[in-house]
Design an enzyme around this catalytic site. Structure first.
Site, PDB file in Angstrom:
ATOM      1  N   ASP A   7      28.224  19.426  13.589  1.00 14.73           N
ATOM      2  CA  ASP A   7      27.470  20.627  13.925  1.00 14.73           C
ATOM      3  C   ASP A   7      27.979  21.133  15.268  1.00 14.73           C
ATOM      4  O   ASP A   7      28.523  20.359  16.073  1.00 14.73           O
ATOM      5  CB  ASP A   7      25.967  20.322  14.007  1.00 14.73           C
ATOM      6  CG  ASP A   7      25.145  21.573  14.255  1.00 14.73           C
ATOM      7  OD1 ASP A   7      25.165  22.469  13.394  1.00 14.73           O
ATOM      8  OD2 ASP A   7      24.492  21.667  15.319  1.00 14.73           O
ATOM      9  N   GLU A   9      27.216  24.053  18.662  1.00 17.24           N
ATOM     10  CA  GLU A   9      26.380  25.020  19.365  1.00 17.24           C
ATOM     11  C   GLU A   9      27.315  25.993  20.075  1.00 17.24           C
ATOM     12  O   GLU A   9      28.414  25.609  20.510  1.00 17.24           O
ATOM     13  CB  GLU A   9      25.448  24.336  20.368  1.00 17.24           C
ATOM     14  CG  GLU A   9      24.470  23.344  19.757  1.00 17.24           C
ATOM     15  CD  GLU A   9      23.507  23.952  18.759  1.00 17.24           C
ATOM     16  OE1 GLU A   9      23.282  25.187  18.818  1.00 17.24           O
ATOM     17  OE2 GLU A   9      22.972  23.210  17.920  1.00 17.24           O
ATOM     18  N   GLU A  52      19.408  34.493  24.955  1.00 13.26           N
ATOM     19  CA  GLU A  52      18.927  34.187  23.606  1.00 13.26           C
ATOM     20  C   GLU A  52      19.589  32.933  23.045  1.00 13.26           C
ATOM     21  O   GLU A  52      18.955  32.168  22.302  1.00 13.26           O
ATOM     22  CB  GLU A  52      19.142  35.381  22.661  1.00 13.26           C
ATOM     23  CG  GLU A  52      20.563  35.882  22.541  1.00 13.26           C
ATOM     24  CD  GLU A  52      20.910  36.962  23.561  1.00 13.26           C
ATOM     25  OE1 GLU A  52      21.807  37.774  23.272  1.00 13.26           O
ATOM     26  OE2 GLU A  52      20.270  36.994  24.641  1.00 13.26           O
ATOM     27  N   HIS A  57      19.440  26.405  22.196  1.00 13.99           N
ATOM     28  CA  HIS A  57      19.960  25.047  22.424  1.00 13.99           C
ATOM     29  C   HIS A  57      19.720  24.498  23.823  1.00 13.99           C
ATOM     30  O   HIS A  57      19.954  23.306  24.074  1.00 13.99           O
ATOM     31  CB  HIS A  57      21.454  24.971  22.093  1.00 13.99           C
ATOM     32  CG  HIS A  57      22.286  26.059  22.709  1.00 13.99           C
ATOM     33  ND1 HIS A  57      22.349  26.299  24.057  1.00 13.99           N
ATOM     34  CD2 HIS A  57      23.126  26.964  22.116  1.00 13.99           C
ATOM     35  CE1 HIS A  57      23.188  27.299  24.291  1.00 13.99           C
ATOM     36  NE2 HIS A  57      23.664  27.730  23.130  1.00 13.99           N
ATOM     37  N   HIS A 150      17.734  22.880  19.206  1.00 15.62           N
ATOM     38  CA  HIS A 150      18.988  22.568  18.528  1.00 15.62           C
ATOM     39  C   HIS A 150      19.877  21.737  19.451  1.00 15.62           C
ATOM     40  O   HIS A 150      19.929  21.960  20.660  1.00 15.62           O
ATOM     41  CB  HIS A 150      19.727  23.864  18.162  1.00 15.62           C
ATOM     42  CG  HIS A 150      19.091  24.621  17.042  1.00 15.62           C
ATOM     43  ND1 HIS A 150      19.743  24.913  15.871  1.00 15.62           N
ATOM     44  CD2 HIS A 150      17.845  25.135  16.909  1.00 15.62           C
ATOM     45  CE1 HIS A 150      18.948  25.582  15.062  1.00 15.62           C
ATOM     46  NE2 HIS A 150      17.784  25.735  15.689  1.00 15.62           N
ATOM     47  N   ASP A 155      21.491  17.350  15.386  1.00 14.52           N
ATOM     48  CA  ASP A 155      21.493  18.055  14.105  1.00 14.52           C
ATOM     49  C   ASP A 155      22.467  17.406  13.120  1.00 14.52           C
ATOM     50  O   ASP A 155      22.203  17.369  11.913  1.00 14.52           O
ATOM     51  CB  ASP A 155      21.849  19.523  14.317  1.00 14.52           C
ATOM     52  CG  ASP A 155      20.692  20.312  14.936  1.00 14.52           C
ATOM     53  OD1 ASP A 155      19.633  19.704  15.188  1.00 14.52           O
ATOM     54  OD2 ASP A 155      20.850  21.521  15.171  1.00 14.52           O
TER      55      ASP A 155
END
Length: 227
Positions: A7, A9, A52, A57, A150, A155
């Site tokens: 995963d 970010e 945002e 995260h 997150h 994740d």
């Protein structure tokens, strides 16, 4: 079979608009069992973190300021990935960012044929259902109480559990049943091999028995077959 669950970010949604990867987490699995080997890294994107994205995260400019650039960890990452299939949730997004970072480094992108998308698998298994990682973890009873934001490695760990469930789970009960069935079949075959077959005993009526039967029939009063 070796597979990598991963995963990422990022600073945004589109590397073509200048967004960068800021974290990657990878879990190694062999035959759908986690081996304990992981790869995890944060990256300084050299661009400001949008508010945002940070809200999703929690990775701020100050936190990432002293982290390595992607190119500094690219070799280590590629060595960990090897040639294994790469499993991600909404994998097209993660592949786009991974390959964008590799291109910036002048490295070959990862071939799309290695991509395994758990959303695509979930769509087949649960058509019309919610397909977010949170929703699917809830469906399969995967504990995500520690997931407040997150995080790439967290994740990936959740996704590794989900990936196993989407592919039928551990199926321990079925494996035991298969072992038991094999044992029973083998035992039955052994009994069959040891059985001694004997010729059938004579069962035709002799003359005396036929005479007694005829006398009995004659004694019947108005039998149905004569009416």
């Amino acid at each position: 079979m070796r597979e990598i669950i991963f995963d990422t970010e990022t600073t945004g949604l589109d590397p073509a608009k200048g967004d960068r990867m800021v974290e990657i987490g990878c879990i190694e699995m062999v035959n759908r069992v986690a081996t304990g080997r992981t790869f995890h890294a944060y990256f300084n994107p050299d661009i400001p973190m949008p508010a945002e994205a940070e809200a999703v995260h929690g990775l701020s400019d100050s936190f990432l300021a002293d982290k390595p650039r992607f190119h500094e960890k690219a070799g280590e990452l590629l060595e960990f990935l090897g040639e294994a299939p790469l499993v991600a949730h909404n994998a097209g997004f993660d592949f786009t960012f991974l390959n964008a970072e590799l291109r910036i480094c002048g490295l070959e992108p990862v071939c799309g044929s290695r991509m395994v998308d758990t959303i695509a698998i979930a769509k087949v298994r649960h058509p019309g259902a919610k397909l977010s990682l949170d929703a699917l973890c809830t469906r399969y009873g995967i504990d995500r109480s520690h997931r407040t934001r997150h995080g790439a490695l967290l994740d990936a760990e959740l996704l590794a559990q989900l990936y196993v469930e989407l592919n039928g789970g551990r199926q321990i009960g079925l494996e035991l049943a298969a072992v038991q069935e094999t044992t029973i079949v083998a035992a039955a075959a052994a009994v069959h091999r040891e059985r001694v077959f004997r010729p059938a005993r004579p069962h035709a009526a002799d003359a005396e028995e036929l005479a007694r039967h005829a006398a009995f029939v004659e004694s019947l009063k108005s039998p149905l077959w004569t009416g």
